[in-house]
Design an enzyme around this catalytic site. Structure first.
Site, mmCIF file in Angstrom:
data_model
loop_
_atom_site.group_PDB
_atom_site.id
_atom_site.type_symbol
_atom_site.label_atom_id
_atom_site.label_comp_id
_atom_site.label_asym_id
_atom_site.label_seq_id
_atom_site.Cartn_x
_atom_site.Cartn_y
_atom_site.Cartn_z
ATOM 1 N N ARG A 258 -1.859 -14.571 3.501
ATOM 2 C CA ARG A 258 -2.637 -13.892 4.562
ATOM 3 C C ARG A 258 -1.984 -14.143 5.915
ATOM 4 O O ARG A 258 -1.939 -13.257 6.766
ATOM 5 C CB ARG A 258 -4.088 -14.397 4.580
ATOM 6 N N HIS B 241 -1.854 -5.341 1.241
ATOM 7 C CA HIS B 241 -3.138 -5.976 0.949
ATOM 8 C C HIS B 241 -2.879 -7.373 0.409
ATOM 9 O O HIS B 241 -1.910 -7.577 -0.326
ATOM 10 C CB HIS B 241 -3.909 -5.186 -0.123
ATOM 11 N N GLU C 248 -9.367 -9.725 -8.223
ATOM 12 C CA GLU C 248 -8.385 -8.649 -8.021
ATOM 13 C C GLU C 248 -7.265 -8.711 -9.059
ATOM 14 O O GLU C 248 -6.814 -7.675 -9.547
ATOM 15 C CB GLU C 248 -7.840 -8.716 -6.585
ATOM 16 N N TYR D 95 -12.302 -2.263 -3.394
ATOM 17 C CA TYR D 95 -12.848 -2.321 -2.033
ATOM 18 C C TYR D 95 -14.383 -2.307 -2.021
ATOM 19 O O TYR D 95 -14.978 -1.869 -1.037
ATOM 20 C CB TYR D 95 -12.274 -1.173 -1.203
ATOM 21 N N ASN E 131 -1.757 -0.267 7.285
ATOM 22 C CA ASN E 131 -1.286 -1.637 7.557
ATOM 23 C C ASN E 131 -0.448 -2.257 6.433
ATOM 24 O O ASN E 131 -0.326 -3.467 6.321
ATOM 25 C CB ASN E 131 -2.446 -2.535 7.991
ATOM 26 N N LYS F 118 0.845 -1.201 0.000
ATOM 27 C CA LYS F 118 0.000 0.000 0.000
ATOM 28 C C LYS F 118 0.889 1.264 0.000
ATOM 29 O O LYS F 118 2.108 1.179 0.224
ATOM 30 C CB LYS F 118 -0.909 -0.042 1.228
ATOM 31 N N THR G 100 -5.566 -7.847 10.290
ATOM 32 C CA THR G 100 -5.817 -6.532 9.691
ATOM 33 C C THR G 100 -5.289 -5.392 10.564
ATOM 34 O O THR G 100 -4.703 -4.442 10.070
ATOM 35 C CB THR G 100 -7.338 -6.361 9.451
ATOM 36 N N PHE H 255 -15.320 3.491 7.488
ATOM 37 C CA PHE H 255 -13.940 3.772 7.104
ATOM 38 C C PHE H 255 -13.744 3.795 5.583
ATOM 39 O O PHE H 255 -12.631 3.996 5.101
ATOM 40 C CB PHE H 255 -12.979 2.751 7.747
ATOM 41 N N ARG I 154 2.496 -7.227 8.938
ATOM 42 C CA ARG I 154 1.791 -6.144 9.639
ATOM 43 C C ARG I 154 2.227 -6.044 11.092
ATOM 44 O O ARG I 154 2.371 -4.950 11.637
ATOM 45 C CB ARG I 154 0.283 -6.363 9.542
HETATM 46 P P1 IDP Z 1 -7.824 -6.990 5.120
HETATM 47 O O1 IDP Z 1 -6.981 -5.948 4.432
HETATM 48 O O2 IDP Z 1 -7.075 -7.643 6.243
HETATM 49 O O3 IDP Z 1 -8.429 -7.975 4.163
HETATM 50 P P2 IDP Z 1 -10.457 -5.785 5.292
HETATM 51 O O4 IDP Z 1 -11.468 -6.058 6.360
HETATM 52 O O5 IDP Z 1 -10.729 -6.328 3.936
HETATM 53 O O6 IDP Z 1 -9.028 -6.221 5.836
HETATM 54 O O7 IDP Z 1 -10.348 -4.188 5.177
HETATM 55 C C1 IDP Z 1 -9.672 -3.583 4.107
HETATM 56 C C2 IDP Z 1 -8.781 -2.497 4.648
HETATM 57 O O8 IDP Z 1 -9.583 -1.478 5.225
HETATM 58 C C3 IDP Z 1 -7.862 -2.959 5.788
HETATM 59 O O9 IDP Z 1 -6.644 -3.504 5.327
HETATM 60 C C4 IDP Z 1 -7.657 -1.688 6.582
HETATM 61 O O10 IDP Z 1 -6.599 -0.898 6.038
HETATM 62 C C5 IDP Z 1 -8.965 -0.952 6.382
HETATM 63 N N1 IDP Z 1 -9.856 -1.182 7.529
HETATM 64 C C6 IDP Z 1 -10.526 -2.320 7.828
HETATM 65 N N2 IDP Z 1 -11.263 -2.188 8.940
HETATM 66 C C7 IDP Z 1 -11.053 -0.921 9.363
HETATM 67 C C8 IDP Z 1 -11.545 -0.165 10.488
HETATM 68 O O11 IDP Z 1 -12.313 -0.650 11.310
HETATM 69 N N3 IDP Z 1 -11.099 1.135 10.568
HETATM 70 C C9 IDP Z 1 -10.251 1.695 9.667
HETATM 71 N N4 IDP Z 1 -9.764 1.006 8.596
HETATM 72 C C10 IDP Z 1 -10.165 -0.270 8.447
HETATM 73 MG MG MG Z 2 -9.842 -7.680 2.656
#
Ligand code: IDP
Ligand code: MG
Length: 149
Positions: free
Chosen positions: A85, A115, A126, A49, A112, A9, A91, A57, A102
């Protein structure tokens, strides 16, 4: 062989973590079959997304992912979707296991670093969103016989 979509990212690029992240993937034994730097458009970010549309968010996530270049890659290997993963960690970087990408490199959930596709279906979607079929390199590695039994 199974494929996944991984992406350093904008925070990872700005912080100079691209090399270390790619090193971890290579060291594990996974094969990179496509790799490029690009700046994601708002339209692409909203598609990528899509599952998060309407969440609190979402706007900041789209703003962040389009804020600077990312490094996109297709990575191939046995069980790579799940394995990548696990290498990434949870996350929320503060909850991610310490040895993970991470867990080692981040603090805030909105910064973080990486992705990774969460299923084989997401991976196919994707990969098709970020790469043309002709950008994927199909090549043999002699070393694979030392990685796979
Ligand atoms: P992932 O990247 O581990 O698959 P996802 O739930 O798909 O997690 O969320 C996508 C991205 O959105 C996350 O990597 C993170 O940067 C952001 N994100 C997810 N949940 C939150 C939150 O509760 N607050 C702020 N950002 C979030
Ligand atoms: Mg995700």
């Amino acid at each position: 062989m199974e494929r996944t979509y991984l992406m350093v990212k904008p925070d990872g690029v700005q912080r100079g973590l691209v090399g270390e992240i790619i090193t971890r993937i290579e060291k594990k034994g996974f094969k990179i079959s496509a790799l490029k730097m690009l700046q994601i458009s708002r339209e692409m970010a909203e598609k990528h997304y899509g599952e998060h549309v309407g969440k609190p968010f979402f706007e900041s996530l789209v703003g962040f992912i389009t804020s600077g270049p990312v490094v996109a890659m297709v990575v191939e290997g046995k069980d790579v979707v799940k394995a990548a993963r696990e290498m990434m960690g949870a996350t929320d970087p503060l909850k991610a296991a310490p040895g993970t990408i991470r867990g080692t490199m981040g603090i805030d959930i909105g910064r973080n670093v990486i992705h990774g596709s969460d299923s084989k279906e997401s991976a196919a979607r994707e990969i098709a969103l970020f790469f043309d079929e002709k950008e994927l390199c199909d090549y043999k590695r002699e070393i694979d016989r030392w990685i796979y039994e």
